[in-house]
Each structure stands twice: as C-alpha cells, then as structure tokens.
Design a protein around this motif. Sequence first.
Motif, mmCIF file in Angstrom:
data_model
loop_
_atom_site.group_PDB
_atom_site.id
_atom_site.type_symbol
_atom_site.label_atom_id
_atom_site.label_comp_id
_atom_site.label_asym_id
_atom_site.label_seq_id
_atom_site.Cartn_x
_atom_site.Cartn_y
_atom_site.Cartn_z
ATOM 1 N N PRO A 230 -0.537 -1.050 5.362
ATOM 2 C CA PRO A 230 -1.311 -2.035 4.590
ATOM 3 C C PRO A 230 -2.455 -2.637 5.411
ATOM 4 C CG PRO A 230 0.771 -2.991 5.315
ATOM 5 C CD PRO A 230 0.731 -1.587 5.851
ATOM 6 N N ASN B 138 -5.126 -5.174 0.992
ATOM 7 C CA ASN B 138 -3.925 -4.918 0.174
ATOM 8 C C ASN B 138 -3.236 -6.212 -0.224
ATOM 9 O OD1 ASN B 138 -3.790 -2.109 2.090
ATOM 10 N ND2 ASN B 138 -3.595 -1.940 -0.120
ATOM 11 N N LEU C 195 -8.379 1.776 1.171
ATOM 12 C CA LEU C 195 -7.687 1.446 -0.077
ATOM 13 C C LEU C 195 -8.118 2.357 -1.208
ATOM 14 C CD1 LEU C 195 -7.498 -1.446 1.519
ATOM 15 C CD2 LEU C 195 -6.792 -2.213 -0.749
ATOM 16 N N ALA D 80 -7.213 -6.261 -3.612
ATOM 17 C CA ALA D 80 -7.038 -4.834 -3.888
ATOM 18 C C ALA D 80 -8.099 -4.231 -4.799
ATOM 19 C CB ALA D 80 -5.652 -4.607 -4.482
ATOM 20 N N LYS E 117 -1.787 5.258 -6.759
ATOM 21 C CA LYS E 117 -1.511 4.409 -5.609
ATOM 22 C C LYS E 117 -1.195 2.999 -6.068
ATOM 23 C CE LYS E 117 -3.932 4.351 -1.517
ATOM 24 N NZ LYS E 117 -5.184 4.242 -0.720
ATOM 25 N N ASN F 229 -13.856 0.236 3.516
ATOM 26 C CA ASN F 229 -13.195 -0.778 2.693
ATOM 27 C C ASN F 229 -14.169 -1.857 2.212
ATOM 28 O OD1 ASN F 229 -10.516 0.222 2.630
ATOM 29 N ND2 ASN F 229 -10.238 -0.432 4.756
ATOM 30 N N HIS G 201 0.868 -1.176 0.000
ATOM 31 C CA HIS G 201 0.000 0.000 0.000
ATOM 32 C C HIS G 201 0.903 1.223 0.000
ATOM 33 C CE1 HIS G 201 -3.895 1.942 1.889
ATOM 34 N NE2 HIS G 201 -3.727 2.244 0.619
ATOM 35 N N ARG H 180 -1.687 -0.955 -4.564
ATOM 36 C CA ARG H 180 -2.531 -1.559 -3.547
ATOM 37 C C ARG H 180 -2.196 -3.019 -3.257
ATOM 38 N NH1 ARG H 180 -5.814 1.909 -6.509
ATOM 39 N NH2 ARG H 180 -6.730 3.597 -5.297
ATOM 40 N N TYR H 181 -1.190 -3.562 -3.912
ATOM 41 C CA TYR H 181 -0.692 -4.880 -3.511
ATOM 42 C C TYR H 181 0.723 -5.062 -4.021
ATOM 43 C CZ TYR H 181 -2.028 -6.698 -8.207
ATOM 44 O OH TYR H 181 -2.177 -6.919 -9.545
#
Lengths: 767, 290
Positions: free
Chosen positions: A128, A355, A143, A320, A93, A161, A48, A95-96
């Motif tokens: 994360p 994440n 996220l 993600a 961004k 989330n 993240h 995200r994983y």
Amino acid sequence: MSGTTRAIGASTPRLDAADKATGRAEYADDVARPGMLYAAIHTSPHAHARIRGYRLEAARAIPGVKAIVTGADLAGPHCGGIIKDESMVARGKVRYVGEPVAAVAATDPETAGRAAAAIEVDYEPLEPVLSIDAALAPGAPLLHEDYPSYVKTVQGGGHGNVVFESTVEEGDVERGFAECDTIVEATWETQAQHHVYLETNGCVADVDASGRITLYATCQSVHHIQQRVAEELGEPMSRIRVRATRVGGGFGGKHASNIHSIAAWLARAARRPVKLVLSRMQDFEIQRSRHPARVWMRTGARRDGTILARDVRVTIDGGAYADESPPVLAFALLMSRGPYRIPNVRARGAAVYTNKLRAGSFRGFGNPQASFAGESQIDELARALGLDPVELRLKNAMRPGDTAFGGQQVPSCVLRECIERVRAAQRAAPPLAPRPGRRRGVGYAALSHISGLMGTAASVQLRTDGSIALATGCVDIGQGSDTVLVQICADALSVPIDRVSYAPQDSDSSPYNWKTAGSRSTYMTGRAVALATHELRAKMLAHAGDMMECAVEDLELRPGGLVGLKGLPKAVSFKEVALRSLFHSGGPIAATHGFVFDGPGFDPKRAAIHQLAFANLGVYTYGAHCVEVDVDEATGAVEVRRAWCAHDPGRAINPAACEGQIQGGFVQGIGYALTEAMHWNAEGWLTTTTLADYKVPGVLDCPVEILPILLEDPDPTHPVGAKGVGEISLVGAAPAIANAVADATGARVRRLPMFPERVLAAIDARA
Amino acid sequence: MSALARLHRPATVEEAVRLLAGGDGERTRLLAGGATLVAMLNAGLVDPAELVSLAAVDELRGIGTLPDGGLRIGAMTRHRETAADVRLAGTLAVLREAAARIANPVVRNMGTIGGSISFADPAADYPPALVAADAAVEIAGPQGRRRVPAREFFVDWYATALGPNEMVTAILLAPRAPGLGSYDKLYRVAGDYAIVSVALSVAWRDGACARAGLAVGGCGPRPLHLDEADELLRAGRLGAQAARRAGELLAAAADPLDDVRASAAYRRRVIPRMVERALAAARDELSRTA
Ligand SMILES: Cc1cc2nc3c(=O)[nH]c(=O)nc-3n(C[C@H](O)[C@H](O)[C@H](O)COP(=O)(O)OP(=O)(O)OC[C@H]3O[C@@H](n4cnc5c(N)ncnc54)[C@H](O)[C@@H]3O)c2cc1C
C-alpha cells in the motif's frame, strides 16, 4: 409598499424547520416501498490488492438473496469526475480498505449482511501507498496502472501516482523576491476531515414494470446523480429518475457515492425496490474526506510591509480515486495568494493517489488548506517585519476594482472593512477575566472565497388563484436555500412568501442545476429565480395592461398580488390575470431562466495558467475573523473563548440564515483546527470509524459568543445583490486560532489539528 | 446478532447471583444502565443469550448513610444522583466531581456506578476517584458477600477482582473528613473519556495533612496510584516540592498506550503537570478555607 415588509432582508424562519423539528421531514431512510429489498456491501479488507476472483455460491445459496453484483458484472467504461478512474464496485483491483467490492440485495437487512459476509474474494495483496511521500517516492507501487487510458475531460499531465498538476502564475516571482527586505518560508500539514453530516448517505432505488429506475436519495444534486447512475448502468438518462429527499447535512459529502449506482443496479437486476443506507462506520469508510495537504509557502515584503512576492507549492492527498482532486487543487492554488495585492505570485500544485479513502469536495474546497498556510504566514511575516499583523493585512488588502489571482476584476470588495470591524469589535468587548494557568491570545485571519460557477436554472408559473409555483434544481442541504429562493421570488412579485410554492427536486421536472456546492446557490440559482420571476412579472403586466387598457409603463405591482394603475386605485389581481391567461387568451403564464456562470474569465495577459481544472469561476466574497483563545500551559489544550466573524453576503436575503451559516461554518472550522482527524494505521485501515474515535466539537467545546457581523455590499451582477457565505466562514477558523495560539504562547503550530500534544511540542520548540 | 433468549428482572441480589450462576458463563450478562452494554450489543461486540436486569433490585438503589457515618452507594445509583449528592463533600468531593464529569446528561441519567466500575474502562472517571478516596467495593457472589478495597479491585485492562458469577452491590466510603477532593480531566472534547485525569482526596486537620490520596486515570491498565506518592504529599503537607516529586513518581510508574486520544509520551509529560496543578489548587483552597 406601505404596510408590508419586503420578503428580502427578513429573517424568515426556515420553511422546512417545523417539519424537521417535529420529525415529519422525510429523509432517505424514511422511504419505504412495497416489496423493498435491503442491500449490503462487501468491502475490501486490503488497502491495495489485485482481485483474482470471486466465489459467490455460498452467498447465493442463502434464502432471501435476490441479487448480487461484483466488478465482474461491470462492462462499461469507468466513471468519475474529470478523470474517469473508478466504478461503483472495484474492478480488477481494490485501492482502499472499505472499498465496495460486491453488493447483495436480500429480503431483510440481516440476510443481506450475512450474504455480503459470505462472499469470498481471492486477493493478491500489493504494497500500500499511504502518504504523499510514499506516493511520490521513486519506484513507488502504482495505484492506477491504466491511468493513461482513462477518459479525462481536462488534461492534467498525470504520471506515476500523480493525478493532476496545475500552475497559476502572475508577475515574476524571482524578481519580486530579489526586491524584498524580509522573506519567510515554512511548510504546513493538514489532515483528512470527515463531513459528519447527521444523516449518513443513503438511497432507495425503485424500478417500474418497464425497468425504469427511480432513485430517492439524500444528495446535493439530482441531476449529477442521475448522470452518474445512467453512465454507470449504461442507461440513457431518460431511464433514470432521481428524487431528492430531505437532506440531513451535506457539506460537500453528498455529491456522489458508490451507493446510488449499486442500489440502482441491484434494483434493476432483482426487479424490486432496494434500500441502501450506510451505517456511520461505512459512511466513514467508503464516502469521502477533506484532502490532507502539504503546503509549502514563501512570502517576501519590503521593510514597510509591502508584500512583493509569494511562492507556493500545494500537494494534496487525493486518496484512491481522482474524484474532485483536480478542482480542489485548482481552487487551493487560486486561494493561495490570499485576499492581498501581491504582484508576483507563483502557485504550483499536484494531487496524488494514495491507498486511502478518496478525498473529495468539502466546505471550503481547498481554501482551508491554502488559507491555513497563507494566513499563518502573514502573521509570521508581520513578526519578522516587526509590524502589527492587522496593519500588515490592511496595508496589503485587496480593494474594489483589484484583480483576483488569475486576473479577474473584482467589483465588490469589503475586505478592509471586515478586518477593521472585527478588530474594533474585539477591542470594544469587555475583556474576559484572565484564568490561572491559561495564556490568552488574539488571532486574525483575512479571507476570500467565490460564489459563482457552472450552470443553473429556475422556472416560475402562475397558478389559477394567483399563487406562484417556483421550481429549481437546487437541493436544500440544510443551509436554507428553499427559504431564500422563495424569498427572492416573493419579493420580486411583492407577495407574501406563503403565496409561493417550492418544488422538491426531481430530475424529471426540476430545471437543471449543477450542484448545491461552491457557496453558489444564492448567487447562481438565486439569480436565475430573480430573472425568471422578472420575466413572469413582465408577462403578467402585459396581461394587466390589456385588461385595464393602459400601457405597461403605467402599471405597478401592489403588495398582496395586485397590479395597479399608477396614481389610481384601479387594479387587477394576480388571480384575474391568471384566469384570463388560462381561459381567455394567451395561455398559461410561465417563465424560465437559465445561465452558466458568465463572470469575467481568467486574464491570460495577467496570469499564466497551466492545466487548471476550472474554466471560469468568480463572484468573490471577503471576510475576516478574530478569535480569542486560552492555551492551557500545563497541557497545551486550546480553548476558543470568543470569535468575531465579519462577512460580506452581498445582500443578506435572510440575515438569520447568513448568521447561521457563519456560526455553523466557524464551528466546523473549530473541529478542523482542534479535534477532527481521520487516521489510518500502517496497514491502511481507517481507525477512526466511529464518533467515539472521531471527535466533532460539541456545544460545550464552542464559545457561546461566535459573533457574526454582516457587511452588506450588494453585488452588481446579481439582480438583488446577493453573494454566497456558506463556506468562507469555515476557512478562517484554523489560521485565526493558530495565530491566537502563537500570540498567547509564542509557539507556532503548523500542523492540523492542533492537538494539545502538538501545541505543547511547539511551545517546547520555541526559539 | 442472535436473538436474545431471555431478559430476567430479579428483585434481590441473591436471585441475581443465582441467575448468573445458573447461566451459560459469558453468555449471561448483568444489565445495569445499559449505556455501555447496549452500545456494545448494537455494535455486535457482545452476543449475550440472557440478560439479568438489575433495575428491580431495591437494595442496589441510591446512596445511604451507614451507622458509622460513612456512605454506601448502591451499584445501580446513576451518575446524575452521585453528582448531585451534597453528602459527598470534604474528602469525598472527589467522587462527586468525577461523576459530574462523566460523558453528557444522557449518559449520566442512564449509567450506574456499578456498571462503570465493573466494566473498568481505564479511561473512565470513577476508578481513579474511588482509588483516591480509598473506597471499598462490596461484592456479592455464590459464597455470599465480601469487600475489596478499590485499590485492589481494578486489576488490568477491563479486568476487575470480580470472580465468576460475582457482582458489585455497592461502593463503601469511610465517613468524610474535613479537607477536600478534586477531579481534573483532560479530554479531546467535552463528554469524551479522559486522556489523563487526576483525582485527589485530602484530609486536613489543624493545619496538617492527615491523609492524601492521589490517583491518575487514562494512563495504563488501571488507575495509577502509589502509596509512596501519597505519603510524600502527606508528609510534605502538599507542598510544591512534594507535589513535583509525586508527579514525577507517578509519571515514571505510568504505563500508558498510544491511542486515538493521545500518545503515551504526551500522557507521561502531562501527568506531573496536572498533578502539580491539582495540588496548587488544593493548597489554594485550603489556605482560603483555613
Ligand atoms: C457516549 C458515552 C460516553 C461515555 N463517556 C464516559 C466518560 O466520559 N467517563 C466515564 O467514566 N464513563 C463514560 N461512559 C460510560 C458510562 O459511564 C457507563 O454508564 C458505564 O461505563 C457503564 O454503566 P452502565 O450502568 O450503563 O452499565 P451497563 O452498560 O449496563 O453494563 C456495563 C458492563 O458492566 C456489567 N455490569 C453492570 N452492572 C454490574 C454490576 N453491578 N456488577 C457486575 N457487573 C455489572 C455489565 O454486565 C456490562 O458488562 C460513557 C458511555 C457512553 C455511552
């Protein structure tokens, strides 16, 4: 029809088998184009983080680098499934860990790899979110801050989330429980499983002088990929052509991928063909998994075993990006009642963002998670009631004319027969000798699944010599649909299957098909093939009637491509019909049939449905599994010794193919039950990125005897009675094995996989 | 991966050692079966400039009988050959059983005993078997040949008693004695490395235990072995009580890790259980054959 065997019902060898066995079959990595470049992906080292900027000078300076793409180059809307929340390379961004951040095309793979490594990205790491609990915790890092602004084709009430929330409810659960004598309740946890197709994801993007792109891809639908790439590149679909190569396994993991758009983008930028084939490690890191899930379930019954109420909460970890989370959640809820008559059921669920690698579709599609809980709980309920678990299943099993959860009536249901047949087969089998230090147990699971949804089409044409050219958009992903569809077509015309050609899938010419998914090819595309062929036959008969100067009603098809006059030897051949149409009158004979799933929808009078990602699905199929296991008392290791799997394929077009699907699904189910698990460490790094770490059962880990039992009950809505059998066979393995372990040891394992360690802990925890 | 500068094919051990000594340290590697080394090359984990293939060194091949009746297993002997050799019976059967449990037929056709023990993966099958059988390792180096007991050969995670520019030339086994050897392997799937393995070698004469060797694999930096446990078993004639005590001692001495195969705690739990089972099976076999 004397002297010939029908094409339907014959265990015809796969049309593609010899090419595959001899290495002639062309897979994505076999595709080569003159001047082809090779792509490499720069992936995220953070689970993240915010992307502050890119430095590309060093990568650009490497000789041989022809194109680079980063998120900064993307301007259009986000893409995705029901929720458009992602893009081919990360934007703003990551995200994983493993998420594509940039990609390079260069003259050879080594240069591309070096250039990808030379790309510098400035990250601002963020905390994360790595589990369902962490995602739902108050104040959890978000996220997707932009969630509210994403395009959504179905509203799912996401917040924080939470990606999506859905509910399906029938009857009155509270009142139902009030009438129960016995109530059981527990929570089950399941893991991320990877598809581990033998062939990893890969494609080659070619580009012509006008800039039109042709993509060769290992995939489960050329139309779906065409749409996705067009959207992502901001091109009309007419400028993107997708051709399917042979597919070395899909299992749901080849519907969509970042790589198609990346390769197409780089090819367009470099004006040269680009190959992008994932290594096994990258495929693990960036593709998809089965959703990890937590299922809480409560079921109650009267003393006599009549089940009155069930309450379910399903939470799936979508990783993600939303991808297929909303429909997987929907299907898990629909399957959570199990194939039982339960008047009061409430199933509520949520999908959350974490994440980790996004979870997506995978053989079973939410059903394995729901059924692991549901079928385990049936055994626990039986135990609490002091009843035999098989009798409890039989007592509550659905019957023909009952309704599925959601309210659709089910015309064909052989569930009780399936349960009885596997029990009888197990009892009749010579007992295996007991082994010292091992405890033997027997376990059952009863199952249902669907095989009808979305849209498809088929076209057939009569060729000059009387041969038939069949085309559909259904990609054979190894399950045998090429063969089965050709069998259906040949059967409708009473010709041998070698008189029917089957076109490889090409978005320029193939009739539309949603996807090879949802156990739907034989039902959906098979139905389109049958009806298109029937229309073709009618047109041919009209010609033949003109030629023999008789009424169509007086005509009959004769084996080998003849239309004859009933009761008389007189006949015309398909070739004569074709020649007449092509050179004399009428024009080429062709027919197309397309439809969208048209079964009875959910019944709002029965079921209260809130925010479900499916508008309509159906054609329910039923099955039952019985397994025998040995549990090693010293180590907790579980060994499956024998399995009986009874399934209803409606009508088995190709019995050997049905049996292969059943055995293959069951083996993948053994992996899900016992050995396969993707694991992320505390920083969000996937630690199981090779086949040395991630363990798929091999031939020595599976019983020799996985015995399929086909109980054919032709489906009235399909011209030849077929239903699907591709996924349901996986679903029963985990609960049947868990029930067998409980039978052997008295220990209940509620977490997958049932590693020896967990079995031993459950044995210790026995009351 | 940079380009390989050279592949050497020496015909003698001495030449191989000279090539090692003349090379550039870590960047010169011996190549035996290649089952591990080539996989590491492919994964980019090692980057040798020169490879010294042992394929043409006759001396390293096959299993020979020594004048005293013992056996000499050449470093280049494939797992398949070891698994099939009927001379590995009695106390030495442990080695044969361990060889048969390595990986799958492809790896057994390629992999060698010298490569396996030099790599010294603590989850590999030969190390505990060699320790249980009290084998010796023959080593060649610039100073000539020397012998090291297997019990001293494995020193740490992937580390052995091999010095710079030394190589393994053979495994030496004392003549087999009547008795038995067994190898039990707990794994995730067939063909995987062990979660825990138990190697046992027992010399049995006139109803008495002349010698017992017990070693555990997969549970720490090197094969787990305690003289005290061996002595307990010998003195207790492999009895249930001695077995329990030996298992407990080994479990207490174990230093396993949490890894992708299992947790350390689980390994500690199953060590005594697998030890007891191995000894129960041994008692059973001895009572049947006595
Ligand atoms: C898929 C797979 C599964 C496996 N499963 C198992 C298993 O279940 N159990 C198990 O025990 N093993 C397993 N192995 C390892 C296998 O037994 C290898 O064969 C062995 O570890 C290495 O032997 P090799 O001859 O191939 O050595 P190589 O790969 O050629 O060399 C390995 C290392 O040893 C060095 N070396 C080689 N020979 C000598 C020598 N004579 N003296 C000094 N150094 C030397 C090399 O330089 C290299 O560093 C597996 C391997 C694979 C690929």
